[in-house]
Design a protein around this motif. Sequence first.
Motif, PDB file in Angstrom:
ATOM      1  N   SER A 106       0.836  -1.208   0.000  1.00  0.00           N
ATOM      2  CA  SER A 106       0.000   0.000   0.000  1.00  0.00           C
ATOM      3  C   SER A 106       0.868   1.253   0.000  1.00  0.00           C
ATOM      4  O   SER A 106       1.012   1.947   1.011  1.00  0.00           O
ATOM      5  CB  SER A 106      -0.935  -0.006   1.214  1.00  0.00           C
ATOM      6  OG  SER A 106      -1.769  -1.140   1.168  1.00  0.00           O
ATOM      7  N   GLU A 135      -4.030 -10.638  -3.054  1.00  0.00           N
ATOM      8  CA  GLU A 135      -4.359  -9.244  -3.373  1.00  0.00           C
ATOM      9  C   GLU A 135      -3.108  -8.581  -3.889  1.00  0.00           C
ATOM     10  O   GLU A 135      -2.027  -8.745  -3.306  1.00  0.00           O
ATOM     11  CB  GLU A 135      -4.818  -8.513  -2.105  1.00  0.00           C
ATOM     12  CG  GLU A 135      -6.303  -8.265  -2.080  1.00  0.00           C
ATOM     13  CD  GLU A 135      -6.738  -7.479  -0.851  1.00  0.00           C
ATOM     14  OE1 GLU A 135      -6.108  -6.458  -0.540  1.00  0.00           O
ATOM     15  OE2 GLU A 135      -7.700  -7.936  -0.220  1.00  0.00           O
ATOM     16  N   GLU A 137      -1.354  -4.962  -5.235  1.00  0.00           N
ATOM     17  CA  GLU A 137      -1.395  -3.504  -5.388  1.00  0.00           C
ATOM     18  C   GLU A 137      -0.043  -3.094  -5.964  1.00  0.00           C
ATOM     19  O   GLU A 137       0.992  -3.551  -5.488  1.00  0.00           O
ATOM     20  CB  GLU A 137      -1.582  -2.799  -4.041  1.00  0.00           C
ATOM     21  CG  GLU A 137      -2.935  -2.992  -3.392  1.00  0.00           C
ATOM     22  CD  GLU A 137      -3.023  -2.264  -2.041  1.00  0.00           C
ATOM     23  OE1 GLU A 137      -2.524  -1.128  -1.921  1.00  0.00           O
ATOM     24  OE2 GLU A 137      -3.568  -2.874  -1.107  1.00  0.00           O
ATOM     25  N   HIS A 138      -0.079  -2.243  -6.975  1.00  0.00           N
ATOM     26  CA  HIS A 138       1.169  -1.779  -7.613  1.00  0.00           C
ATOM     27  C   HIS A 138       2.008  -2.968  -8.077  1.00  0.00           C
ATOM     28  O   HIS A 138       3.247  -2.921  -8.037  1.00  0.00           O
ATOM     29  CB  HIS A 138       1.997  -0.906  -6.652  1.00  0.00           C
ATOM     30  CG  HIS A 138       1.255   0.296  -6.178  1.00  0.00           C
ATOM     31  ND1 HIS A 138       1.003   1.385  -6.968  1.00  0.00           N
ATOM     32  CD2 HIS A 138       0.673   0.567  -4.984  1.00  0.00           C
ATOM     33  CE1 HIS A 138       0.317   2.281  -6.288  1.00  0.00           C
ATOM     34  NE2 HIS A 138       0.088   1.797  -5.089  1.00  0.00           N
ATOM     35  N   VAL A 142       0.150  -8.500  -1.581  1.00  0.00           N
ATOM     36  CA  VAL A 142      -0.027  -8.082  -0.183  1.00  0.00           C
ATOM     37  C   VAL A 142       0.267  -9.272   0.724  1.00  0.00           C
ATOM     38  O   VAL A 142      -0.426 -10.282   0.672  1.00  0.00           O
ATOM     39  CB  VAL A 142      -1.476  -7.574   0.041  1.00  0.00           C
ATOM     40  CG1 VAL A 142      -1.737  -7.343   1.521  1.00  0.00           C
ATOM     41  CG2 VAL A 142      -1.733  -6.312  -0.763  1.00  0.00           C
TER      42      VAL A 142
END
Length: 170
Positions: A106, A135, A137-138, A142
Motif C-alpha cells: 500500500s 491481493e 497492489e502496484h 499483499v
Amino acid sequence: MSTIREARHDEIPELLPVLVLAEANERALRWSLENLSDTVYRMDDDGALVGAATVRWGDDEPEIVELAVATPHQGKGSGKRFVGWLVEEARRRGKQALLVGTANASIENIAFYQRCGFRMHHVRPDYYWYHDEPEIEHGIVVRDMIVFRMALHDDEQPTPPRSRARRERR
Ligand SMILES: CC(C)(COP(=O)(O)OP(=O)(O)OC[C@H]1O[C@@H](n2cnc3c(N)ncnc32)[C@H](O)[C@@H]1OP(=O)(O)O)[C@@H](O)C(=O)NCCC(=O)NCCS
C-alpha cells in the motif's frame, strides 16, 4: 463543522461501508472489531459521515487498527486531521507511542502515515495470510504488515541523522 467522537455501538453498522475501505475483507473486519480494537471513532462534517477509525487503547503503545476516509472526502486533509486527533488523545491518555500498520504493497498509505509524522518501526511477516485470493497492489502481492510508530514523549527523541553519522565514523 467537523467533529470527531467515539461512536456508539449501535452506530457501527453505519460506519462499516467506510471501514471496509481500510479492511476490504468483511469477515476480517468484523473479527477485527470483535477482537483487535476496543474503541470506534467517527468523523462528521456538517452531519455527513467523513471517516471512521478503530483503536486498541489497552497497551502502553496503542494501535490504530483501521482508519478510513469516505472516498468523496479523500485528499482534503481529513485523514491527517483524524490522525492528529488520535495522537492528541493518545497523549491525553499518557501513552508512550502510537502504532499503525499498513500492507507492504500500500504505497499510498506508506506515504500518508509518514506525512502524518509516523516512522517505520517493524514488520509483521505474513500478517495477511487470511486473504482468500492473493491481493495485488502496484504489482506487489499483499503479504506483510509494515508497522509505523510515533513516539509521544519528549524524552524519546531520535538521534539526528547527522550526529549519528559522525558518531559512526569515529
Ligand atoms: C489513507 C487515507 C486515510 C488518507 O486520508 P486522506 O484524507 O485522503 O489524506 P489527507 O488528505 O489527510 O492527506 C494527508 C497527507 O498524506 C498525503 N497523502 C494522502 N494520500 C496520499 C497518496 N495516495 N499518495 C501520497 N500521499 C498521500 C497527502 O499528500 C497529505 O500530505 P501533506 O499533508 O504533507 O500535504 C484515505 O485515503 C483512505 O481512507 N484510504 C482508504 C482506506 C485506507 O487505505 N486506509 C488505511 C488503511 S491502513
